[in-house]
Design a protein around this motif. Structure first.
Motif, PDB file in Angstrom:
ATOM      1  N   GLY A 130       0.819  -1.206   0.000  1.00  0.00           N
ATOM      2  CA  GLY A 130       0.000   0.000   0.000  1.00  0.00           C
ATOM      3  C   GLY A 130       0.853   1.255   0.000  1.00  0.00           C
ATOM      4  N   GLY A 206      -5.784  -1.080   6.185  1.00  0.00           N
ATOM      5  CA  GLY A 206      -6.303  -0.540   4.933  1.00  0.00           C
ATOM      6  C   GLY A 206      -5.647   0.768   4.556  1.00  0.00           C
ATOM      7  N   ASN A 207      -6.213   1.432   3.544  1.00  0.00           N
ATOM      8  CA  ASN A 207      -5.643   2.688   3.067  1.00  0.00           C
ATOM      9  C   ASN A 207      -6.673   3.417   2.221  1.00  0.00           C
ATOM     10  OD1 ASN A 207      -3.807   4.352   1.004  1.00  0.00           O
ATOM     11  ND2 ASN A 207      -2.626   3.942   2.849  1.00  0.00           N
ATOM     12  N   ASP A 208      -6.711   4.729   2.355  1.00  0.00           N
ATOM     13  CA  ASP A 208      -7.673   5.531   1.595  1.00  0.00           C
ATOM     14  C   ASP A 208      -7.176   5.902   0.203  1.00  0.00           C
ATOM     15  OD1 ASP A 208      -9.705   5.612   3.487  1.00  0.00           O
ATOM     16  OD2 ASP A 208      -8.803   7.300   4.558  1.00  0.00           O
ATOM     17  N   THR A 212      -7.591  -1.497  -1.730  1.00  0.00           N
ATOM     18  CA  THR A 212      -7.377  -2.465  -0.655  1.00  0.00           C
ATOM     19  C   THR A 212      -8.152  -3.755  -0.924  1.00  0.00           C
ATOM     20  OG1 THR A 212      -9.117  -1.312   0.591  1.00  0.00           O
ATOM     21  CG2 THR A 212      -6.843  -0.765   1.121  1.00  0.00           C
ATOM     22  N   TYR A 215      -7.453  -7.369   0.638  1.00  0.00           N
ATOM     23  CA  TYR A 215      -8.041  -7.926   1.853  1.00  0.00           C
ATOM     24  C   TYR A 215      -9.195  -8.871   1.517  1.00  0.00           C
ATOM     25  CZ  TYR A 215      -5.412  -4.576   4.701  1.00  0.00           C
ATOM     26  OH  TYR A 215      -4.404  -3.866   5.322  1.00  0.00           O
ATOM     27  N   CYS A 234     -11.580  -3.259   7.213  1.00  0.00           N
ATOM     28  CA  CYS A 234     -10.481  -2.293   7.306  1.00  0.00           C
ATOM     29  C   CYS A 234     -10.902  -1.027   8.041  1.00  0.00           C
ATOM     30  CB  CYS A 234      -9.997  -1.901   5.907  1.00  0.00           C
ATOM     31  SG  CYS A 234      -9.331  -3.273   4.954  1.00  0.00           S
ATOM     32  N   GLU A 236      -9.486   1.803   7.170  1.00  0.00           N
ATOM     33  CA  GLU A 236      -9.506   2.723   6.042  1.00  0.00           C
ATOM     34  C   GLU A 236      -9.706   1.934   4.750  1.00  0.00           C
ATOM     35  OE1 GLU A 236      -5.869   4.918   6.038  1.00  0.00           O
ATOM     36  OE2 GLU A 236      -6.080   5.596   8.112  1.00  0.00           O
ATOM     37  N   GLY A 237     -10.537   2.466   3.849  1.00  0.00           N
ATOM     38  CA  GLY A 237     -10.722   1.818   2.557  1.00  0.00           C
ATOM     39  C   GLY A 237     -11.690   0.650   2.612  1.00  0.00           C
TER      40      GLY A 237
END
Length: 324
Positions: A130, A206-208, A212, A215, A234, A236-237
């Motif tokens: 990420g 996670g990630n914005d 993602t 996952y 998550c 985020e995301g």
């Protein structure tokens, strides 16, 4: 004549030997080192997860120095403040200096190079490729691209990067194989959930800013591996809590084993996952009618998961260096 001839041969040998030594050895012997680059944590108890991975990497690479680095600027600033806090240090005497004085990967690599280590492997301790891994890739690639007029003066003979636990794009190591190997490391979690007759729910970071979807793909791999209700959401995301909760409902389980799908059980695990605030996952799932059992152990405490990074270090060290 014999004495003169011998003297000439000796002089020629010396003249031929000097350039060869200057060309090869003026930068000293090539010494290897390893940098473990984690996102990091400010929670003293959670540090054990990272140190457990480090211990496994050291055991697999005897004689090779292994240094820690944290990629999170916020986390490093917290540790920097603690360096001058005598009361805090006295209350946490078990925190090693390598954590208290942890640096950015850039500074850690520079320190090693300055100490004569020119064959450096940077191993990501991130879960997936990420944002943090992207920035680490850019950093390592930039440093590794340094060229000098005389190749022997280049700062690095090799500067390699090991992939995250769930792999990375590319042909060398198909990420689907990494997913399959990672799934097998979580057997103990599944067995724990079975004993509780509980669905196994993981909270990932996670990630914005990155997809993602990995996952959800890994969730599918886990369900196929164990034929058991296992779900990942998550912070985020995608998939978020609501996405996870919808699929969880279909499992028909009344109990939940709730665990962090992160290297450490730090702030997110302690508060967002297992906290007592209304928006914590534990509270929201409890209100939804589930009996929730939180388990505050990060992935780094799982020796089998730590072994994934040991293997990825080995792969990165075996990779051929880029041509200079």
């Amino acid at each position: 004549m014999t004495l003169l001839r011998n003297s000439i041969f000796l002089l020629l040998a010396l003249l031929l030997a000097v350039p060869a030594q200057a060309g090869h050895h003026d930068e000293g012997p090539v010494k290897p080192a390893i940098v473990l680059a984690a996102f990091g944590t400010s929670y003293p108890e959670a540090v054990k997860s990272i140190l457990n991975i480090k211990a496994k990497v050291e055991a697999a690479n005897p004689g090779v120095p292994v240094r820690l680095a944290f990629t999170s600027n916020i986390i490093r600033r917290i540790w920097q403040k603690r360096q001058n806090d005598a009361a805090w240090k006295n209350a946490h005497i078990d925190i090693p200096e390598e954590v208290l004085y942890v640096k950015h990967p850039l500074a850690t690599i520079a320190d090693l190079q300055n100490d004569g280590f020119r064959d450096i492997t940077v191993q990501s301790l991130h879960v997936f490729a990420g944002e943090e891994f992207h920035d680490l890739t850019t950093l390592v690639g930039s440093l590794g691209s340094i060229r000098t007029l005389k190749p022997r003066h280049a700062p690095f003979v090799r500067l390699a990067l090991g992939r995250p636990a769930l792999g990375m794009p590319g042909e060398a190591h198909p990420y689907t194989e990494d997913l399959a190997k990672a799934a097998k490391t979580l057997k103990a979690d599944v067995e724990h959930a079975r004993k509780l007759d509980a669905a196994l729910v993981y909270m990932g970071h996670g990630n914005d800013y990155f997809s993602t979807g990995i996952y959800s793909e890994f969730q599918k791999v886990l369900q196929a591996e164990y034929d058991y209700p296992i779900y990942i959401g998550c912070v985020e995301g995608f998939p978020g809590f609501d996405d996870m909760a919808k699929t969880l409902k279909a499992a028909g389980k009344k109990n939940i084993l709730l665990k962090p799908f992160m290297i450490v059980a730090g702030d997110h695990a302690t508060n967002d996952m297992a906290g007592d605030e209304d928006d914590s996952w534990k509270v929201m799932l409890t209100k939804a009618g589930y009996k929730v059992t939180p388990d505050l152990n990060g992935l780094g405490m799982n020796d089998a998961w730590a072994g994934l990074y040991v293997d990825h270090v080995k792969d990165a060290m075996a990779a051929q260096p880029d041509a200079k």
